[in-house]
Design an enzyme around this catalytic site. Structure first.
Site, PDB file in Angstrom:
ATOM      1  N   HIS A  99      69.442 -40.597 -57.187  1.00  0.00           N
ATOM      2  CA  HIS A  99      70.201 -40.987 -56.178  1.00  0.00           C
ATOM      3  C   HIS A  99      72.178 -41.101 -55.823  1.00  0.00           C
ATOM      4  CE1 HIS A  99      70.972 -44.653 -53.078  1.00  0.00           C
ATOM      5  NE2 HIS A  99      70.190 -44.420 -53.083  1.00  0.00           N
ATOM      6  N   PRO A 100      72.501 -41.553 -55.128  1.00  0.00           N
ATOM      7  CA  PRO A 100      74.476 -41.042 -55.486  1.00  0.00           C
ATOM      8  C   PRO A 100      74.505 -42.282 -55.866  1.00  0.00           C
ATOM      9  CG  PRO A 100      73.840 -41.323 -52.853  1.00  0.00           C
ATOM     10  CD  PRO A 100      72.026 -41.189 -53.925  1.00  0.00           C
ATOM     11  N   SER A 135      73.151 -42.159 -46.537  1.00  0.00           N
ATOM     12  CA  SER A 135      73.488 -42.881 -47.631  1.00  0.00           C
ATOM     13  C   SER A 135      75.443 -43.097 -47.100  1.00  0.00           C
ATOM     14  CB  SER A 135      73.808 -42.102 -49.497  1.00  0.00           C
ATOM     15  OG  SER A 135      72.431 -42.164 -49.756  1.00  0.00           O
ATOM     16  N   ALA A 175      75.986 -43.522 -44.497  1.00  0.00           N
ATOM     17  CA  ALA A 175      75.868 -45.186 -43.352  1.00  0.00           C
ATOM     18  C   ALA A 175      75.894 -45.933 -44.543  1.00  0.00           C
ATOM     19  CB  ALA A 175      74.704 -44.399 -42.385  1.00  0.00           C
ATOM     20  N   GLU A 176      74.282 -45.858 -44.865  1.00  0.00           N
ATOM     21  CA  GLU A 176      73.900 -47.242 -45.761  1.00  0.00           C
ATOM     22  C   GLU A 176      75.870 -47.511 -46.993  1.00  0.00           C
ATOM     23  OE1 GLU A 176      69.760 -45.562 -46.370  1.00  0.00           O
ATOM     24  OE2 GLU A 176      71.372 -45.542 -47.904  1.00  0.00           O
ATOM     25  N   GLN A 177      76.329 -46.846 -47.198  1.00  0.00           N
ATOM     26  CA  GLN A 177      77.746 -47.520 -47.944  1.00  0.00           C
ATOM     27  C   GLN A 177      78.523 -47.725 -47.715  1.00  0.00           C
ATOM     28  OE1 GLN A 177      78.629 -45.326 -51.682  1.00  0.00           O
ATOM     29  NE2 GLN A 177      76.653 -45.196 -51.766  1.00  0.00           N
ATOM     30  N   PHE A 187      73.629 -46.711 -61.485  1.00  0.00           N
ATOM     31  CA  PHE A 187      73.278 -47.416 -61.447  1.00  0.00           C
ATOM     32  C   PHE A 187      73.079 -47.871 -59.457  1.00  0.00           C
ATOM     33  CE2 PHE A 187      75.576 -50.697 -58.071  1.00  0.00           C
ATOM     34  CZ  PHE A 187      75.141 -51.623 -58.653  1.00  0.00           C
ATOM     35  N   VAL A 188      71.794 -48.035 -59.293  1.00  0.00           N
ATOM     36  CA  VAL A 188      71.327 -48.457 -57.829  1.00  0.00           C
ATOM     37  C   VAL A 188      70.636 -49.797 -57.808  1.00  0.00           C
ATOM     38  CG1 VAL A 188      68.991 -46.983 -56.798  1.00  0.00           C
ATOM     39  CG2 VAL A 188      70.324 -46.116 -58.487  1.00  0.00           C
ATOM     40  N   VAL A 228      71.962 -51.864 -51.300  1.00  0.00           N
ATOM     41  CA  VAL A 228      72.891 -52.829 -50.233  1.00  0.00           C
ATOM     42  C   VAL A 228      72.879 -53.434 -48.597  1.00  0.00           C
ATOM     43  CG1 VAL A 228      75.276 -51.132 -49.540  1.00  0.00           C
ATOM     44  CG2 VAL A 228      74.519 -49.782 -50.963  1.00  0.00           C
TER      45      VAL A 228
END
Length: 141
Positions: free
Chosen positions: A56-57, A68, A70-72, A95-96, A99
Site C-alpha cells: 500500500h502506498p 490512491s 483520488a483518495e488521498q 503506516f496504513v 483516509v
C-alpha cells in the site's frame, strides 16, 4: 451501495489491495473474499503481513495509483514524511490508515497516536484499516 462480491479475481483484488501479494492470491481462492479478509489477514505470518501492508502506498507519497491519489487528495502536510519514516523505523512496516476523504493534516494526529502503540496493536490495526480501504473501494467501484 454495492453488495460485497461472492468471488473476485486476483487482478480485481490486487487493485483493491494495491498489489498482488500472497494474501491477495489466497483471497482470490475464497468465496466472499472481502467477507473473509480480516480472518485471513489475522492468520498471515509476520512476513506476509508486512508484504501486504508495504504494498500500500504511503500517505503523502507522490508515486500513487490513480485510486490512491483520488483518495488521498492534493493537500499537503509537511510532517507526514518524517512521521511515516518514524513509523516504519519503529514498526518495520508501512503506516496504513483509511483516509476516507480526510485531509492529510487530519491524519497527522492519528499517526502520532499510533506511534505510541505496540507493534502487535499496530499490525492488527493496519490490517483492519487495509481491509476497510478495500471494502470501500469495492463499494465505490
Amino acid at each position: 451501495m454495492r453488495d460485497l462480491p461472492r468471488q473476485l479475481s486476483v487482478e480485481e483484488l490486487a487493485g483493491l489491495f494495491e498489489g498482488r501479494t500472497r494474501f491477495v492470491e489466497r483471497l482470490a481462492l475464497l468465496e466472499d473474499p472481502l467477507g473473509h479478509a480480516r480472518e485471513l489477514a489475522a492468520q498471515l505470518t509476520d512476513e506476509e503481513k508486512k508484504e501486504v501492508l508495504d504494498a500500500h502506498p504511503a500517505i503523502g507519497a507522490t508515486d500513487l495509483s490513480p485510486r490512491s491519489a483520488a483518495e488521498q487528495g492534493v493537500d499537503s502536510a509537511p510532517e507526514l514524511d518524517a512521521l511515516n519514516r518514524a513509523y516504519e523505523e519503529r514498526f518495520g512496516f508501512r503506516f496504513v490508515v483509511f483516509v476516507n476523504g480526510r485531509p492529510k493534516s487530519a491524519i497527522v494526529p492519528v499517526l502520532r497516536e499510533r506511534l505510541e502503540r505496540t507493534r502487535e496493536q499496530e499490525l492488527a490495526t493496519a490490517l483492519d484499516e487495509l481491509v476497510s480501504i478495500a471494502e470501500d473501494r469495492w463499494q465505490r467501484s
